[in-house]
Structure formats: structure tokens, C-alpha cells
Scaffold this motif. Structure first.
Motif, short mmCIF file in Angstrom:
data_model
loop_
_atom_site.label_atom_id
_atom_site.label_comp_id
_atom_site.label_asym_id
_atom_site.label_seq_id
_atom_site.Cartn_x
_atom_site.Cartn_y
_atom_site.Cartn_z
N THR A 25 -8.23 7.03 -7.79
CA THR A 25 -8.33 5.68 -7.21
C THR A 25 -7.67 5.62 -5.85
OG1 THR A 25 -8.38 4.68 -9.42
CG2 THR A 25 -7.80 3.25 -7.57
N GLU A 26 -6.51 6.24 -5.73
CA GLU A 26 -5.78 6.24 -4.46
C GLU A 26 -6.45 7.16 -3.44
OE1 GLU A 26 -3.05 4.45 -3.26
OE2 GLU A 26 -3.64 3.28 -5.02
N GLU A 71 -9.57 7.88 -3.05
CA GLU A 71 -10.81 7.30 -2.53
C GLU A 71 -10.55 6.31 -1.40
OE1 GLU A 71 -12.81 5.65 -5.86
OE2 GLU A 71 -13.34 7.61 -6.73
N LYS A 72 -9.33 5.82 -1.30
CA LYS A 72 -9.00 4.85 -0.24
C LYS A 72 -8.79 5.53 1.11
CE LYS A 72 -6.50 1.80 -3.45
NZ LYS A 72 -5.16 1.21 -3.76
N TYR A 73 -8.50 6.83 1.10
CA TYR A 73 -8.13 7.53 2.33
C TYR A 73 -8.94 8.82 2.43
CZ TYR A 73 -4.28 4.44 1.12
OH TYR A 73 -3.55 3.34 0.72
N GLU A 74 -9.96 8.80 3.28
CA GLU A 74 -10.90 9.92 3.37
C GLU A 74 -10.22 11.23 3.77
OE1 GLU A 74 -15.01 11.19 5.73
OE2 GLU A 74 -14.18 9.17 5.95
N HIS A 95 -8.32 12.53 0.86
CA HIS A 95 -9.27 12.94 -0.18
C HIS A 95 -9.86 14.31 0.13
CE1 HIS A 95 -13.20 13.00 -2.26
NE2 HIS A 95 -12.58 12.29 -3.20
N GLU A 104 2.03 2.05 -3.57
CA GLU A 104 0.99 2.59 -4.44
C GLU A 104 0.71 4.06 -4.13
OE1 GLU A 104 -0.47 1.14 -7.09
OE2 GLU A 104 1.04 -0.42 -6.72
N GLU A 106 0.83 -1.21 0.00
CA GLU A 106 0.00 0.00 0.00
C GLU A 106 0.86 1.26 0.00
OE1 GLU A 106 -3.98 -1.49 2.42
OE2 GLU A 106 -2.18 -0.92 3.53
#
Length: 453
Positions: free
Chosen positions: A290-291, A293-296, A299, A265, A262
Motif C-alpha cells: 500500500t505504501e 504504490e504511493k511512491y513510484e 516502488h 506512515e 505521510e
């Protein structure tokens, strides 16, 4: 005292080899006064010769060959002070084994381009130390005759570089003319006192109308102290840069807690996160989103940063204020890092939004900072003092203009120079002409690309 040019020496003998020319010379005229006590003698008298010694010096190369001169140098006994003194030749560099014209040539060559002290020393058959003295002698003269002319629009910024023996990077202040895209000055340090000193050293600094800078409070304080009527503008680049810095901190903190896969990426998109969104292609945008969206938390911070960029896209100051108000309302309480950016802007709001009055930007000063960093990355290895001299005086990017000094000018004369004495001349005299040196940033970048530095 004997003060002779090489043309006034008597050539006794000379020969040449495949590698060099050699000449043996002796002064025609004896000295007229003692270099130790300064006493003169009558024209009909002469000092008594005590002994003779051979002094070997190097001269400017002739037809591609090195030139060596053996000077038969006499010592005399002074009847006034009783000491023995050596005749002095204007043509020979004091405390060096080279002629003045070679000393000057080496100084000029060592400032230019990629010439090193070692390469010039090998070319003329002298030591590196001699070339260094020639370099600093020439550079000191350039600085002594230089005058800073104040621009209408001044840019102040800094670049951080490593200095030998110091672990942390050190700040170097950069002063530019933002209308002509030229470097005015480049100095170690970025304190308020330094900025005040540089501004006051510029002729006509009272007429500076606009000063573009980053958020350094010392810069604003220095400008307010020296030119209170100047219009201060905080460059929009630095405001966005601050937001990107906090965004990168958030990314690094999240990344530190991830698994190895992780981490890789998220690390791959570190450059995309701080890039202008409209500059990215579809593939890069897909990868970035894409990346995110994994971490609020990341984001949210990213879109707050993009919201701040929307403020600078407005066409008027009024619209920018309106957009800024909307941006402030969009920042959630939990976004602590971005709240810091908000508070920072509000502390200097007039200077931040002054950008919209004339769209003044410090982008060219930033370009110079990137040029300096590029030189360092190339591993040239210049010390700060040498780098500064080569940038200001040593490339085709330097523009030289004559400027009359408005104050009394200190000038060394031939006789007083021996005792480090000085005389003073009137500003209207031929000696009172100083020079303004400016370095065009675009031309400097081209010079680097062409290998001049």
C-alpha cells in the motif's frame, strides 16, 4: 638474594577477627647478593642489616575471611656499591601490597564474566588500580602465550562501535573460522596493513583455501598479497545489504518531503522495505505494498532489490549469471542508486559469483558483530581492550588448545625478571608450549543470555 615463598617465612604471631585473619612473618634466610649492583657474597658471610620496616600485604582469603600479612622486611647495606637495598620476596607482587597468588587470582577473576575491577577490589580490600594491574598482567600473559592457527575457510568482516572521545563510530576487524563458527581475532581498525599483519601472524596461513569477506577492496588486496592462491568470496549478505542501504536512502529522501502524517506512515514500513519478502505475513505485505504504490521511485527500487535477491536463489552458477543478466536489463536509467549497485557488482563479479561454487557465507561473522552490538546496547561500558580480553578469554565459549611454537620463544626467568631481562629457550622445551584460543559464537551468545558478560 632472598627469593622465598610464603611457606618459607617464619610466622611470629597471628590472630583473627570476625572480618579477617592477620599474620606477622619474617624471612628466615638473609639475601645472597645485592639487588642493586648484583654482587654476590661468600657463603660464610652475610650482609649487614641496616634497618627493618613493616610491609603490609593482602593475601588470598581464608574460609571467607580477608587475610592480612605484616612482613618484617629488612634493608641491607652492600659493601660493594655502598647503597642500601631491600630484600626481595618472590611471593610478593612487586610494587603492590598483595601476594603473588592473590595478584594472580585477581587477574584471573577480573577477566571472567561480569566481574568488575571495583567489585574485586572490594572483595579483597585493595584498590581498583591494583586490580587493573592484575588484570593487565594476566591478560598480557595470555596474549604472550597465544598463537593464532589459520583455518581452512577464513571470514573477514568489521563491526562499527563508538569509542570514548571519538564522535564517529570506529571499525573493528573480526577474523573467524567459518567451518567451526569460531572467532580467531578481534582488533581495532580494518586497514589493509592490519589485515596483512593478522593473516601473516597465523600459523599455516599459506594453507588458507577460501576467504569470505564484504566488498572492502582493502580486504581483497590484503588476501591477494598474502595468500594469492586463496579463493576470495564476497558474501551475498553484503551485496543485498548494499542494495538495502540505497533503498533506505531513497525512502529517507522521499520521507523528508512529506507531510507529518505521510511521514509517519512511510516510517512505519522502513523495516518491511529491507526485509525478505517471503518472510512477511499477509498483513505486513498489504501494509508494505500500500505504501510502495504511493511512491513510484521507491516502488521501482524495491522490486529491483527483490530482483537481485532472485539471483541468489538460483541453484547453479550458470543460472545465477543468467538471472543476473535479466536483472541488469530490468534496471531503468532513472534508478541511479540501483545502477550503482550494478556497477559495484560488475567490478568484483568473479568474487561475487564465487559464492555459488560452495555457498560459503560470512553469516557467523555477522552474528558475532550482532553480539558485540548487543553488549554495547546493554550498556556494560567496557572499553575496547577490556571487551576484547573478556570475549577472547573470559567466558565458557572460549576453547583452549595447546600448540607448539615453531620459533624461538622469549621466556622471563626469575633473576632476569628483576632487570626486565629475558632468556631464550628451544622450541622443544617445556616453556615453548603456546595456546590457541578460539571463541564459539553460538556459545558466546548463550553466555551473554545467561549473564556471563
Amino acid at each position: 638474594m632472598n627469593v622465598l615463598d610464603l611457606e618459607e617465612f617464619e610466622v611470629l604471631e597471628g590472630y583473627d577477627s570476625e572480618e579477617y585473619y592477620k599474620f606477622v612473618v619474617e624471612a628466615k634466610e638473609p639475601p645472597t647478593f645485592c639487588t642493586l649492583c648484583g654482587s654476590f657474597i661468600e657463603e660464610c658471610q652475610q650482609y649487614k642489616v641496616h634497618d627493618k620496616r613493616v610491609r603490609t600485604v593482602a593475601d588470598v582469603d581464608l574460609r571467607g575471611k580477608k587475610v592480612i600479612i605484616d612482613i618484617i622486611q629488612k634493608r641491607y647495606k652492600c659493601p660493594n656499591c655502598g647503597d642500601k637495598f631491600t630484600e626481595y620476596f618472590k611471593s610478593i607482587a612487586r610494587n603492590d601490597r598483595v601476594t603473588q597468588r592473590l595478584f594472580k587470582r585477581m587477574g584471573e577473576d577480573s577477566v571472567k564474566g561480569k566481574n568488575t575491577f571495583k567489585s574485586i577490589a572490594e572483595q579483597h580490600g585493595v584498590t581498583d588500580t591494583t586490580v587493573k594491574r592484575a588484570f593487565w598482567g594476566h591478560v598480557d600473559e595470555l596474549y604472550r602465550n597465544r598463537v593464532l592457527i589459520a583455518p581452512r575457510v577464513l571470514g573477514i568482516d568489521e563491526v562499527y562501535l563508538h569509542e570514548e572521545g571519538i564522535k564517529r563510530k570506529q571499525p573493528f576487524a573480526v577474523f573467524t573460522d567459518l567451518e567451526s563458527n569460531e572467532i580467531i581475532e578481534f582488533l581495532a581498525g580494518n586497514s589493509k596493513e592490519l589485515v596483512v599483519e593478522v593473516i601473516k601472524s597465523m600459523k599455516g596461513y599459506e594453507n588458507i583455501e577460501i576467504v569470505a569477506m564484504d566488498m572492502n577492496s582493502g580486504y581483497r588486496s590484503a588476501v591477494n598479497e598474502t595468500i594469492p592462491n586463496a579463493y576470495c568470496v564476497v558474501d551475498h549478505f553484503h551485496v543485498i545489504q548494499k542494495a538495502n542501504m540505497y533503498l533506505n536512502d531513497i525512502r529517507a529522501k522521499i520521507q523528508a518531503k512529506l507531510t507529518t502524517g505521510e511521514k509517519k506512515e512511510l516510517f512505519k514500513v522502513r523495516g518491511l522495505i529491507t526485509s525478505n519478502r517471503e518472510d512477511l505475513d499477509e498483513e505486513a505485505l498489504f501494509k508494505l505494498d500500500t505504501e510502495l504504490e504511493k511512491y513510484e521511485r521507491l516502488h521501482t527500487a524495491y522490486w529491483i532489490k527483490e530482483g537481485l535477491r532472485e539471483v541468489y536463489k538460483q541453484s547453479t552458477k550458470y543460472d545465477a549469471y543468467q538471472q543476473f543478466f535479466k536483472w541488469e536489463q530490468s534496471i531503468p536509467k532513472e534508478a541511479k542508486e540501483m545502477k550503482k549497485v550494478q556497477r559495484m557488482i560488475n567490478r568484483i563479479k568473479p568474487e561475487v559469483f564465487a559464492y555459488f561454487d560452495g555457498r560459503i557465507t560470512n553469516a557467523y561473522t555477522e552474528s558475532f558483530n550482532n553480539v558485540i552490538k548487543r553488549i554495547v546496547r546493554l550498556g556494560v561500558g567496557y572499553s575496547y581492550d577490556v571487551l576484547r580480553a573478556k570475549i577472547l578469554f573470559g567466558t565458557k565459549a572460549t576453547k583452549v588448545k595447546k600448540a607448539k611454537d615453531m620459533k624461538w620463544t622469549r621466556i622471563f626467568n626469575e633473576l632476569n625478571h628483576i632487570d626486565k631481562g629475558v632468556i631464550w629457550t628451544h622450541p622443544d622445551s617445556e616453556y615453548a608450549e603456546n595456546y590457541s584460543y578460539r571463541v564459539n559464537i553460538d556459545d558466546l551468545l548463550q553466555a551473554i543470555e545467561e549473564g556471563e558478560i
